[in-house]
Design an enzyme around this catalytic site. Structure first.
Site, PDB file in Angstrom:
ATOM      1  N   ASP A   1       2.319  -1.843  -3.155  1.00 15.27           N
ATOM      2  CA  ASP A   1       1.704  -1.074  -2.205  1.00 15.27           C
ATOM      3  C   ASP A   1       0.656  -0.436  -2.249  1.00 15.27           C
ATOM      4  OD1 ASP A   1       4.482  -1.915  -1.133  1.00 15.27           O
ATOM      5  OD2 ASP A   1       5.239   0.236  -2.051  1.00 15.27           O
TER       6      ASP A   1
ATOM      7  N   ASP B   1       8.535  -8.332   0.657  1.00  9.78           N
ATOM      8  CA  ASP B   1       8.919  -6.755   0.398  1.00  9.78           C
ATOM      9  C   ASP B   1      10.196  -6.577   1.540  1.00  9.78           C
ATOM     10  OD1 ASP B   1       8.576  -4.670  -0.683  1.00  9.78           O
ATOM     11  OD2 ASP B   1       6.940  -3.715   0.640  1.00  9.78           O
TER      12      ASP B   1
END
Length: 362
Positions: free
Chosen positions: A252, A190
């Site tokens: 997420d 990420d």
């Protein structure tokens, strides 16, 4: 003032949507884990190991690059994939809700209760659809058709939530140690694709892929039928949850959701309670803090933020502190031995219960 209030409500709505998705997915995963019908049908659970996070990060990176450089034809392939996966995901997610609403028989209402345990290509899933999925299957087709036609954000979110629920039900982590390894790998993934990818690709690849629109295949057909006024000309794949001006990637939700399902399962085994157990509530607190911190960083720095940068330490840290306080840290870290599903041919000691079927570790 109105704009600020709108942003506040969007933040509350997005966090609430994410928390509700994780809670429902974790509950479904727990019910599926304890369902005796799943074992009798020989269905599979995909268990992640420590190195799975590396492969997930590599696979996700390749997918990002492919979609970043991909053509309109690739968007069509993605849309078809959404239709297929979305059908099973929506059917699995909606089944308990529609079963309660319609007061269906136990045999009908349990048809999709077992379907999450199998892979998308499993005959068991197809049999579940054929035997008892008329209501859920019809509702799934209707949602997917409406998503194609109007591209409304609520339909986008519905598809995204359903995929999250199905993934968390199909995949599990057996310990906090494995979860830390998986989340740690995706944590680095990420950070790279949000903060560093523009140095190599000229722009933020993660943001570009998440916000890119392609031509809606349904709009092409609508033009021939002179119905283009009723069909959205653009198409966005449901890779994120949208609420007002804010959005949150499915990763997420899904990746912390695996830890949430483990926390709920661990807490349920320790206390006998599902939602109101200290392990799951502690996870939720950590997840909420991480989400709020990520959005605070977005508003402070006026740039996209990798949400896992904040969610991973807040959730793992919260569970570690709880385990330390309750004297369960070692047990949390290593998990319950009977939850480990070993590869066939591993002679280090099979800890499966006698009634546990052969499964696969990836």
């Amino acid at each position: 003032m109105e704009g600020g209030m709108g942003l506040e409500w969007a933040l509350v709505g997005l966090v609430g949507w994410a928390v509700a998705t994780i809670t429902y997915a974790s509950r479904r995963a727990l019910a599926h884990h304890n369902d005796p019908n799943r074992r009798l049908d020989g269905s599979e659970v995909v268990q992640l190991s420590g190195h799975s996070g590396v492969w997930l990060a590599v696979g996700a990176s390749v997918s990002l690059v492919v979609f970043f450089y991909g053509s309109a034809a690739l968007a069509l392939v993605g849309a078809l994939s959404v239709c297929i996966t979305g059908f099973f995901a929506l059917a699995w997610a909606l089944d308990p809700l529609l079963s309660l609403a319609t007061a269906s028989s136990s045999s009908s209402s349990s048809a999709f209760s077992s379907s999450s345990s199998a892979s998308m290509s499993s005959p068991f899933v197809m049999r579940s659809v054929a035997n008892g999925g008329l209501v859920t299957g019809g509702a799934s087709v209707l949602v997917i058709f409406a998503w194609f036609v109007c591209q409304h954000w609520i339909l986008n979110n519905a598809l995204g939530v359903a995929m999250c629920v199905l993934f968390v039900s199909l995949v599990r982590v057996p310990s906090m140690k494995v979860s830390a390894a998986v989340l740690g790998s995706l944590f680095l993934y990420d950070i790279f694709w949000v903060f560093l990818s523009h140095h190599f690709f000229g722009e933020n690849v993660m943001l570009a892929v998440a916000t890119r629109e392609a031509q809606n295949p349904a709009a092409v057909l609508a033009q021939h039928l002179h119905l283009e006024a009723h069909v959205s000309p653009s198409l966005q794949l449901p890779a994120k949850i949208i609420f007002g001006p804010l959005m949150l990637g499915l990763g997420d939700i899904v990746l912390p959701g695996l830890l949430a399902a483990f926390a709920m399962r661990f807490g349920h085994r320790k206390t006998g309670r599902t939602f109101i157990n200290p392990h799951y509530l502690c996870f939720l607190c950590g997840y909420g803090v991480g989400l709020l911190a990520s959005f605070a960083a977005v508003m402070t720095y006026r740039m996209a933020q990798p949400a896992l940068l904040y969610i991973v330490p807040s959730t793992l840290g919260a569970l570690a502190l709880l385990g330390l306080w309750r004297g369960e840290l070692v047990e949390l870290w290593h998990g319950f031995p009977e939850d480990f599903l070993l590869l066939a041919g591993n002679n280090d000691g099979d800890t499966r219960r006698p009634d546990e079927p052969d499964r696969y570790d990836v």
